[in-house]
Write a protein that holds these residues in place. Structure first.
Motif, PDB file in Angstrom:
ATOM      1  N   ILE A  72       9.413  17.943  -8.921  1.00 24.34           N
ATOM      2  CA  ILE A  72       8.302  17.120  -9.392  1.00 24.34           C
ATOM      3  C   ILE A  72       6.975  17.723  -8.907  1.00 24.34           C
ATOM      4  O   ILE A  72       6.967  18.566  -8.006  1.00 24.34           O
ATOM      5  N   ALA A  73       5.876  17.263  -9.518  1.00 20.66           N
ATOM      6  CA  ALA A  73       4.558  17.788  -9.141  1.00 20.66           C
ATOM      7  C   ALA A  73       3.672  16.700  -8.562  1.00 20.66           C
ATOM      8  O   ALA A  73       2.523  16.949  -8.200  1.00 20.66           O
ATOM      9  N   ASP A  74       4.221  15.487  -8.485  1.00 18.72           N
ATOM     10  CA  ASP A  74       3.437  14.347  -8.020  1.00 18.72           C
ATOM     11  C   ASP A  74       4.389  13.414  -7.259  1.00 18.72           C
ATOM     12  O   ASP A  74       5.440  13.050  -7.789  1.00 18.72           O
ATOM     13  N   VAL A  75       4.016  13.070  -6.028  1.00 14.03           N
ATOM     14  CA  VAL A  75       4.903  12.232  -5.195  1.00 14.03           C
ATOM     15  C   VAL A  75       5.268  10.928  -5.920  1.00 14.03           C
ATOM     16  O   VAL A  75       6.370  10.412  -5.745  1.00 14.03           O
ATOM     17  N   VAL A 131       2.467  28.156  -9.689  1.00 11.04           N
ATOM     18  CA  VAL A 131       3.083  28.323 -11.012  1.00 11.04           C
ATOM     19  C   VAL A 131       4.087  27.202 -11.272  1.00 11.04           C
ATOM     20  O   VAL A 131       4.117  26.603 -12.356  1.00 11.04           O
ATOM     21  N   ALA A 132       4.889  26.889 -10.269  1.00  3.36           N
ATOM     22  CA  ALA A 132       5.881  25.809 -10.415  1.00  3.36           C
ATOM     23  C   ALA A 132       5.167  24.475 -10.674  1.00  3.36           C
ATOM     24  O   ALA A 132       5.532  23.736 -11.598  1.00  3.36           O
ATOM     25  N   LEU A 133       4.142  24.202  -9.884  1.00  2.00           N
ATOM     26  CA  LEU A 133       3.413  22.932 -10.041  1.00  2.00           C
ATOM     27  C   LEU A 133       2.755  22.840 -11.416  1.00  2.00           C
ATOM     28  O   LEU A 133       2.843  21.808 -12.092  1.00  2.00           O
ATOM     29  N   ALA A 134       2.123  23.927 -11.842  1.00  3.62           N
ATOM     30  CA  ALA A 134       1.441  23.928 -13.142  1.00  3.62           C
ATOM     31  C   ALA A 134       2.447  23.728 -14.274  1.00  3.62           C
ATOM     32  O   ALA A 134       2.192  22.983 -15.230  1.00  3.62           O
ATOM     33  N   LEU A 135       3.606  24.369 -14.147  1.00  7.42           N
ATOM     34  CA  LEU A 135       4.624  24.258 -15.204  1.00  7.42           C
ATOM     35  C   LEU A 135       5.156  22.828 -15.311  1.00  7.42           C
ATOM     36  O   LEU A 135       5.321  22.287 -16.408  1.00  7.42           O
ATOM     37  N   ILE A 136       5.436  22.220 -14.165  1.00  5.94           N
ATOM     38  CA  ILE A 136       5.957  20.842 -14.180  1.00  5.94           C
ATOM     39  C   ILE A 136       4.920  19.900 -14.805  1.00  5.94           C
ATOM     40  O   ILE A 136       5.244  19.092 -15.682  1.00  5.94           O
ATOM     41  N   SER A 139       4.572  20.433 -18.552  1.00 12.49           N
ATOM     42  CA  SER A 139       5.763  20.016 -19.297  1.00 12.49           C
ATOM     43  C   SER A 139       5.801  18.507 -19.452  1.00 12.49           C
ATOM     44  O   SER A 139       6.443  17.986 -20.363  1.00 12.49           O
ATOM     45  N   GLY A 140       5.153  17.809 -18.548  1.00 11.10           N
ATOM     46  CA  GLY A 140       5.116  16.351 -18.620  1.00 11.10           C
ATOM     47  C   GLY A 140       6.459  15.712 -18.332  1.00 11.10           C
ATOM     48  O   GLY A 140       6.718  14.570 -18.712  1.00 11.10           O
ATOM     49  N   THR A 141       7.339  16.446 -17.642  1.00 10.62           N
ATOM     50  CA  THR A 141       8.668  15.929 -17.316  1.00 10.62           C
ATOM     51  C   THR A 141       9.135  16.602 -16.032  1.00 10.62           C
ATOM     52  O   THR A 141       8.726  17.739 -15.750  1.00 10.62           O
ATOM     53  N   PRO A 142       9.955  15.918 -15.234  1.00  8.32           N
ATOM     54  CA  PRO A 142      10.518  16.601 -14.062  1.00  8.32           C
ATOM     55  C   PRO A 142      11.397  17.767 -14.511  1.00  8.32           C
ATOM     56  O   PRO A 142      11.997  17.703 -15.588  1.00  8.32           O
ATOM     57  N   ILE A 143      11.451  18.809 -13.701  1.00  5.89           N
ATOM     58  CA  ILE A 143      12.225  20.004 -14.087  1.00  5.89           C
ATOM     59  C   ILE A 143      13.433  20.190 -13.160  1.00  5.89           C
ATOM     60  O   ILE A 143      13.281  20.292 -11.944  1.00  5.89           O
ATOM     61  N   ALA A 144      14.602  20.192 -13.777  1.00  9.05           N
ATOM     62  CA  ALA A 144      15.832  20.481 -13.031  1.00  9.05           C
ATOM     63  C   ALA A 144      15.932  21.990 -12.892  1.00  9.05           C
ATOM     64  O   ALA A 144      15.795  22.702 -13.880  1.00  9.05           O
TER      65      ALA A 144
END
Ligand code: TXA
Ligand code: MG
Length: 351
Positions: A72-75, A131-136, A139-144
């Motif tokens: 995730i990118a947001d707690v 890069v991980a944070l920006a991608l998540i 994408s507007g969705t959590p990334i598995a």
């Protein structure tokens, strides 16, 4: 070459918006994107799309009983994924996120069971890599995302490693250079009675103790046939193709024993690889062996950073046997020892 077209360069500090937008589009359409995190490269898919997650298992040849971490990118997104996270989860998130700590918590209904391999818990982490944070976010969705290697192989710390292992099987690889930490996140189970480290990693046990007081560490090598709490605790894992022998114990004894083993293997006409600290190298001067210098023995960050790449480099040289040594179990030493133990798959010489 077709494969190369899948590699997109991205600035690791200030990721280009158009590159991230393209990658996020792939995630939203149910595709697979490999991306850098501060630990190792991840193989990402939309965590809320079961078909997309199924493609991760296929691409990695990962057994379906091995659950995947959700990024995730947001707690605040923790509430979406975990059911009634305990107060301590918030405190740990505050202290260690974004960063290399994964929390195992009761699963919320929104998380597809394929992600958790049928478990009623879910592993969540907020990576710190831009890069991980920006991608998540895009994408507007959590990334598995598990590590972007073939199952059982050393984790990838460069985009090149991902390409070697997964090539055609991934839709896009974001190349943000070498990852920083080099070993994966610490997996901490908060669903157990006592907080338990299931996998030591980038966040040290000592740092967790400072907040939790006490932390259990799950036994490193389970007995044959024993049921696993975390399949990451499997016996041979993170392993090079060559046979790896791990030497543990007092340094002088370790080096003497390694030297003896080298002579023995050379007499048998084996190709030998060594994973050493810089200070160890004089002891093997002039020997016809391949040496990977992991860095000064006091610099555990550098040793962790180079660990998996060193295994891969020795495989490329075609060595039959790799001799490696431990670096204690303090701080990052515990994660380094854990990965070496798994790569050795029980071939440990204790002195
Ligand atoms: O640093 C990392 O953690 C990297 C990057 C990409 O974030 N990811 C990673 O994922 O190493 P993977 O799949 O290679 O390892 C995840 C570990 C596995 O050992 C898995 O069994 C464990 O986390 N795990 C995941 N969900 C779990 C759960 N619900 N309960 C217990 N263990 C879980
Ligand atoms: Mg992995």
């Amino acid at each position: 070459m077709k494969i190369e077209a899948k590699l997109l360069q991205v600035n690791p500090i200030q990721p280009e918006k158009d590159v991230i937008r393209r990658a996020a589009e792939v995630i939203r359409l149910g595709g697979l994107v490999a991306f850098p995190t501060e630990t190792v490269y991840g193989l990402g898919a939309d965590a809320l799309n079961p078909e997309a997650v199924a493609r991760i298992f296929t691409a990695k040849e990962r057994p379906p009983n091995d659950p995947i971490i959700v990024h995730i990118a947001d707690v605040e997104d923790l509430a979406l994924l975990a059911k009634d996270p305990p107060e301590i989860a918030r405190r740990l998130a505050e202290a260690f996120w974004p960063g290399p700590l994964t929390l195992v918590l009761p699963r919320a209904e929104s998380v597809p069971l394929i992600v958790t391999a049928g478990l009623e818990t879910v592993a969540v982490r907020m990576p710190s890599h831009p890069v991980a944070l920006a991608l998540i976010k895009a994408s507007g969705t959590p990334i598995a995302a598990p590590s972007a290697n073939l199952f059982g192989r050393p984790s990838p710390t460069t985009a090149r490693h991902v390409l070697e292992d997964l090539g055609e099987r991934v839709d896009l690889i974001l190349d943000g250079g070498t990852t920083y930490i080099g070993v994966e996140s610490t997996v901490l189970d908060l669903s157990a009675e006592k907080p338990t480290i299931l996998r030591p990693g980038g966040t040290s046990r000592e740092a967790l103790c400072a907040i939790l007081g006490e932390v259990e560490v799950a036994r490193k090598i389970p007995r044959e046939g024993e049921k696993l709490k975390s399949p990451g605790l499997m016996r041979r894992h993170y392993a090079p193709q060559a046979t790896l022998l791990l030497f543990l114990g007092p340094e002088e004894a370790v080096l003497a024993s390694m030297r003896e083993k080298v002579s023995h293997l050379l007499r048998e006409e084996k190709n030998v690889g060594l994973m050493l600290a810089q200070e160890d190298m004089v002891a093997f001067k002039g020997q016809p062996v391949f040496i990977q210098n992991l860095g000064p023995k006091g610099d555990l960050s550098q040793i962790a950073h180079r660990l998996f790449a060193a295994m891969r480099a020795l495989d490329q040289k075609g060595v039959d046997v790799i001799l490696a040594r431990g670096f204690g179990s303090v701080g990052l030493g515990l994660a380094i020892e854990d990965r070496l133990l798994k790569a050795a798959g029980g071939r440990v010489i204790r002195l």
